[in-house]
Scaffold this active site. Structure first.
Site, PDB file in Angstrom:
ATOM      1  N   LYS A  22       0.837  -1.209   0.000  1.00 36.79           N
ATOM      2  CA  LYS A  22       0.000   0.000   0.000  1.00 36.79           C
ATOM      3  C   LYS A  22       0.872   1.259   0.000  1.00 36.79           C
ATOM      4  O   LYS A  22       0.559   2.239  -0.672  1.00 36.79           O
ATOM      5  CB  LYS A  22      -0.949  -0.014   1.207  1.00 36.79           C
TER       6      LYS A  22
ATOM      7  N   GLN B  45      -4.980  -2.285   9.588  1.00 39.60           N
ATOM      8  CA  GLN B  45      -4.783  -3.554   8.875  1.00 39.60           C
ATOM      9  C   GLN B  45      -5.330  -4.714   9.704  1.00 39.60           C
ATOM     10  O   GLN B  45      -5.043  -4.821  10.891  1.00 39.60           O
ATOM     11  CB  GLN B  45      -3.277  -3.747   8.582  1.00 39.60           C
TER      12      GLN B  45
ATOM     13  N   ASP C 167     -11.374   2.101   3.960  1.00 37.67           N
ATOM     14  CA  ASP C 167     -11.672   0.672   3.808  1.00 37.67           C
ATOM     15  C   ASP C 167     -13.173   0.448   3.613  1.00 37.67           C
ATOM     16  O   ASP C 167     -13.581  -0.634   3.181  1.00 37.67           O
ATOM     17  CB  ASP C 167     -11.248  -0.101   5.067  1.00 37.67           C
TER      18      ASP C 167
HETATM   19  N1  GUN Z   1      -6.862  -7.501   5.695  1.00 32.65           N
HETATM   20  C1  GUN Z   1      -7.190  -8.201   4.580  1.00 32.65           C
HETATM   21  N2  GUN Z   1      -7.827  -7.412   3.701  1.00 32.65           N
HETATM   22  C2  GUN Z   1      -7.918  -6.188   4.278  1.00 32.65           C
HETATM   23  C3  GUN Z   1      -8.476  -4.956   3.839  1.00 32.65           C
HETATM   24  O1  GUN Z   1      -9.036  -4.809   2.756  1.00 32.65           O
HETATM   25  N3  GUN Z   1      -8.353  -3.925   4.719  1.00 32.65           N
HETATM   26  C4  GUN Z   1      -7.762  -4.064   5.929  1.00 32.65           C
HETATM   27  N4  GUN Z   1      -7.718  -2.990   6.734  1.00 32.65           N
HETATM   28  N5  GUN Z   1      -7.234  -5.198   6.360  1.00 32.65           N
HETATM   29  C5  GUN Z   1      -7.310  -6.253   5.530  1.00 32.65           C
END
Ligand code: GUN
Length: 292
Positions: A52, A96, A119
């Site tokens: 990211k 996350q 998200d």
């Molecule tokens: N863990 C797996 N996929 C995601 C996601 O799309 N966002 C977040 N914050 N954690 C994740």
């Protein structure tokens, strides 16, 4: 059979985002800024967060990562979220997932300012999405919709079957595909572990989405000839023959299923890159909104 190349689609979309970022920077005098909170050292989470950061750099956005100990308390994590919520230079915030077991994931998500919840996991954003109001839509479902659009795959009137009812993928995707208008208008069936005769239901699908997190679960006998198959799975499987010590496995038995499909996503390089680009889109949207 045509491979749905998420990597190429995402690269094309990133070029558009980068152009928009340049325009926004000139207007606002700063860059859009995504913050990520990373609790502990789960290897997959470390990789996702690093990716990211790289994505942000590629499109000219700022990013920062708040690394917290796996033993942090719920209150300690709240404190970090409050600080970022109040930081005027940060547009988007993600925590996350997964979090260590002693932390209450839902309470943590609800502590994020909905205006920074890129998200799209906060109940305010989920509720708005369900009602068809402007909102942040979670990245994987949004990425799948964009991938279908990129390849001009029609959805109107199509039978869509989704296997997996998670809050992050299955449920929001069922909503998006069944909503009125472009990219929607599907007849959607949402399947799960209690579905009776899953193979028979799956064979109805013009568009079949596997999002259950079980490697190679979808077999050839579950696929209608000519179906579009979208594989959301990315399970790490130990493999000593690779440099990293693991390989990624999708939820679809690709070898068996691919010959029956009109289109299919590979793993990796299908849904994953589209998810990442959706997060960038949401971060840009958050920045644009804050300047309105
Ligand atoms: N863990 C797996 N996929 C995601 C996601 O799309 N966002 C977040 N914050 N954690 C994740």
């Amino acid at each position: 059979m045509i491979l749905l190349d998420g990597k190429s689609a995402a690269e094309a979309m990133k070029k558009d985002i980068a152009r928009e970022v340049i325009r926004w920077c000139k207007e606002s005098g700063r860059r859009p800024h995504l913050a990520a909170i990373l609790v502990g050292e789960d290897p997959a989470s470390l990789t996702y967060v690093r990716n990211k950061e790289n994505d942000c750099r590629q499109v000219g956005m700022d990013s920062s990562v708040y690394r917290l100990s796996s033993t942090i308390s719920q209150e300690g994590l709240f404190e970090c979220i409050r600080t970022i919520n109040e930081d005027k230079d940060i547009d988007g915030l993600i925590v996350q997932l997964p979090l260590p077991d002693h932390l209450d994931e839902q309470e943590i998500i609800e502590a994020i300012d909905p205006a920074k919840d890129v998200d799209g996991f906060h109940p305010v954003n989920v509720g708005k999405m369900v009602l068809g109001l402007p909102s942040f839509v979670s990245a994987t479902p949004a990425g799948i919709i964009d991938l279908l659009a990129f390849y001009r795959i029609p959805t109107t009137g199509k039978e869509c079957v989704i296997v997996g009812r998670s809050n992050i993928v299955g449920r929001p995707l069922a909503n998006l595909l069944s909503r009125k208008g472009s990219g929607g208008d599907c007849t959607v069936t949402l399947c799960h572990s209690r579905t009776t005769d899953l193979a028979k239901v799956c064979r109805r699908a013009d568009i079949l989405v596997a999002a259950l997190g079980q490697p190679h679960f979808l077999k050839a006998n579950m696929i209608k000839e000519g179906a579009v198959v979208i594989d959301v799975g990315i399970t790490r499987i130990a493999d000593k023959s690779t440099k990293s010590g693991f390989r990624l496995a999708g939820d679809v038995d690709f070898e068996e299923v691919a010959p029956r499909c009109s289109y299919i996503t590979p793993v990796p390089g299908g849904v994953g890159p589209m998810t990442r680009v959706s997060l960038l889109k949401n971060t840009l949207q958050a920045a644009l909104k804050r300047n309105q």
